[in-house]
Design a protein around this motif. Structure first.
Motif, PDB file in Angstrom:
ATOM      1  N   GLY A  71       0.798  -1.224   0.000  1.00 51.73           N
ATOM      2  CA  GLY A  71       0.000   0.000   0.000  1.00 51.73           C
ATOM      3  C   GLY A  71       0.826   1.267   0.000  1.00 51.73           C
ATOM      4  O   GLY A  71       0.283   2.358   0.138  1.00 51.73           O
ATOM      5  N   GLU A  72       2.136   1.126  -0.153  1.00 48.19           N
ATOM      6  CA  GLU A  72       2.986   2.315  -0.205  1.00 48.19           C
ATOM      7  C   GLU A  72       4.196   2.058  -1.086  1.00 48.19           C
ATOM      8  O   GLU A  72       4.646   0.926  -1.248  1.00 48.19           O
ATOM      9  N   GLY A  73       4.707   3.133  -1.668  1.00 49.72           N
ATOM     10  CA  GLY A  73       5.905   3.059  -2.496  1.00 49.72           C
ATOM     11  C   GLY A  73       7.099   3.606  -1.734  1.00 49.72           C
ATOM     12  O   GLY A  73       7.016   3.905  -0.546  1.00 49.72           O
ATOM     13  N   THR A  74       8.190   3.754  -2.437  1.00 49.85           N
ATOM     14  CA  THR A  74       9.403   4.309  -1.838  1.00 49.85           C
ATOM     15  C   THR A  74       9.239   5.819  -1.689  1.00 49.85           C
ATOM     16  O   THR A  74       8.928   6.516  -2.658  1.00 49.85           O
ATOM     17  N   SER A  75       9.443   6.324  -0.467  1.00 52.65           N
ATOM     18  CA  SER A  75       9.326   7.763  -0.212  1.00 52.65           C
ATOM     19  C   SER A  75      10.495   8.510  -0.847  1.00 52.65           C
ATOM     20  O   SER A  75      11.529   7.916  -1.191  1.00 52.65           O
ATOM     21  N   PHE A  76      10.348   9.816  -0.979  1.00 56.72           N
ATOM     22  CA  PHE A  76      11.454  10.607  -1.525  1.00 56.72           C
ATOM     23  C   PHE A  76      12.654  10.587  -0.576  1.00 56.72           C
ATOM     24  O   PHE A  76      13.794  10.561  -1.014  1.00 56.72           O
ATOM     25  N   GLY A  77      12.380  10.563   0.734  1.00 58.34           N
ATOM     26  CA  GLY A  77      13.472  10.462   1.707  1.00 58.34           C
ATOM     27  C   GLY A  77      14.244   9.170   1.520  1.00 58.34           C
ATOM     28  O   GLY A  77      15.481   9.166   1.490  1.00 58.34           O
ATOM     29  N   ASP A  78      13.531   8.047   1.389  1.00 54.87           N
ATOM     30  CA  ASP A  78      14.207   6.762   1.168  1.00 54.87           C
ATOM     31  C   ASP A  78      14.945   6.747  -0.166  1.00 54.87           C
ATOM     32  O   ASP A  78      16.039   6.195  -0.272  1.00 54.87           O
ATOM     33  N   LEU A  79      14.361   7.365  -1.191  1.00 54.72           N
ATOM     34  CA  LEU A  79      15.043   7.441  -2.482  1.00 54.72           C
ATOM     35  C   LEU A  79      16.371   8.179  -2.334  1.00 54.72           C
ATOM     36  O   LEU A  79      17.390   7.755  -2.885  1.00 54.72           O
ATOM     37  N   SER A  80      16.384   9.245  -1.546  1.00 53.52           N
ATOM     38  CA  SER A  80      17.642   9.979  -1.355  1.00 53.52           C
ATOM     39  C   SER A  80      18.670   9.141  -0.590  1.00 53.52           C
ATOM     40  O   SER A  80      19.875   9.242  -0.844  1.00 53.52           O
ATOM     41  N   ILE A  81      18.214   8.287   0.322  1.00 56.21           N
ATOM     42  CA  ILE A  81      19.120   7.379   1.033  1.00 56.21           C
ATOM     43  C   ILE A  81      19.679   6.342   0.052  1.00 56.21           C
ATOM     44  O   ILE A  81      20.878   6.030   0.076  1.00 56.21           O
ATOM     45  N   ILE A  82      18.829   5.828  -0.816  1.00 55.13           N
ATOM     46  CA  ILE A  82      19.274   4.880  -1.846  1.00 55.13           C
ATOM     47  C   ILE A  82      20.292   5.548  -2.767  1.00 55.13           C
ATOM     48  O   ILE A  82      21.310   4.940  -3.130  1.00 55.13           O
ATOM     49  N   LYS A  83      20.071   6.787  -3.125  1.00 53.55           N
ATOM     50  CA  LYS A  83      21.017   7.522  -3.980  1.00 53.55           C
ATOM     51  C   LYS A  83      22.353   7.723  -3.253  1.00 53.55           C
ATOM     52  O   LYS A  83      23.422   7.643  -3.870  1.00 53.55           O
ATOM     53  N   GLU A  84      22.306   7.960  -1.944  1.00 56.66           N
ATOM     54  CA  GLU A  84      23.545   8.074  -1.154  1.00 56.66           C
ATOM     55  C   GLU A  84      24.285   6.736  -1.155  1.00 56.66           C
ATOM     56  O   GLU A  84      25.514   6.689  -1.256  1.00 56.66           O
ATOM     57  N   PHE A  85      23.548   5.641  -1.058  1.00 65.11           N
ATOM     58  CA  PHE A  85      24.131   4.297  -1.140  1.00 65.11           C
ATOM     59  C   PHE A  85      24.811   4.110  -2.496  1.00 65.11           C
ATOM     60  O   PHE A  85      25.970   3.680  -2.563  1.00 65.11           O
ATOM     61  N   GLU A  86      24.122   4.432  -3.578  1.00 64.21           N
ATOM     62  CA  GLU A  86      24.686   4.271  -4.922  1.00 64.21           C
ATOM     63  C   GLU A  86      25.932   5.125  -5.106  1.00 64.21           C
ATOM     64  O   GLU A  86      26.918   4.680  -5.699  1.00 64.21           O
ATOM     65  N   LYS A  87      25.901   6.354  -4.577  1.00 59.97           N
ATOM     66  CA  LYS A  87      27.068   7.244  -4.666  1.00 59.97           C
ATOM     67  C   LYS A  87      28.244   6.642  -3.901  1.00 59.97           C
ATOM     68  O   LYS A  87      29.380   6.637  -4.392  1.00 59.97           O
ATOM     69  N   SER A  88      27.980   6.096  -2.722  1.00 63.46           N
ATOM     70  CA  SER A  88      29.043   5.472  -1.927  1.00 63.46           C
ATOM     71  C   SER A  88      29.610   4.244  -2.633  1.00 63.46           C
ATOM     72  O   SER A  88      30.817   4.013  -2.602  1.00 63.46           O
TER      73      SER A  88
END
Length: 161
Positions: free
Chosen positions: A118-135
């Motif tokens: 009932g929910e998707g990935t939040s923008f906050g979580d997306l930014s955490i995922i992007k930080e992971f990818e950058k790392s």
């Protein structure tokens, strides 16, 4: 190079002992000590700083909120002086954030996990995922993972190459 751990909001709330958000505190502190002994490097993404502040401001009476907010500030101040075992991630450029904005609708559309349909990935979580990818790009020879209590975020893990 040692492992790099991106700390999620669920973990930081337990470390800070935020009332009503600290049910796994003992387990988290034990794991935190273990990671410190293993010489793990900790990064707190900016979204986690913001989300943690929001949870603190929405929790308990004014005196409780102020006491926890003070502890939050002291902990973050220690990241700047090197006294805390973690650092705060840098803000990304407006150009990068704009790219994420264009990716966000597809992330919001997908189910967050098989059990959270009932929910998707939040923008906050997306930014955490992007930080992971950058790392992962920056430290390709390191083990990198998101430490979270959320099933979808704790699946992000890169083993050493």
């Amino acid at each position: 190079m040692s492992s790099i751990c991106l700390i999620d909001t669920s973990i930081l709330l337990n470390i800070l002992d935020v009332p009503n958000r600290n049910k796994e505190r003992e387990e988290i502190l034990d794991k935190f000590s273990e990671f410190i002994q293993l010489d793990c490097s900790f990064i707190i993404p900016m979204a986690v700083v913001i989300e943690t502040g929001n949870h603190i401001a929405q929790n308990g009476d004014g005196n409780t909120r102020r006491a926890i907010a003070q502890k939050f500030i002291e902990t973050l101040e220690q990241t700047f002086t090197g006294e805390a075992p973690f650092r705060i991630a840098d803000w990304d450029t407006q150009e990068k954030i704009r790219e994420w904005l264009h990716e966000f609708p597809s992330h919001a559309q997908k189910n967050k996990s098989p059990t959270r349909t009932g929910e998707g990935t939040s923008f906050g979580d997306l930014s955490i995922i992007k930080e992971f990818e950058k790392s992962c790009s920056k430290f390709s020879m390191s083990e990198i993972f998101i430490w979270s209590l959320d099933e979808d975020l704790k699946t992000y893990h890169q083993n050493q190459s």
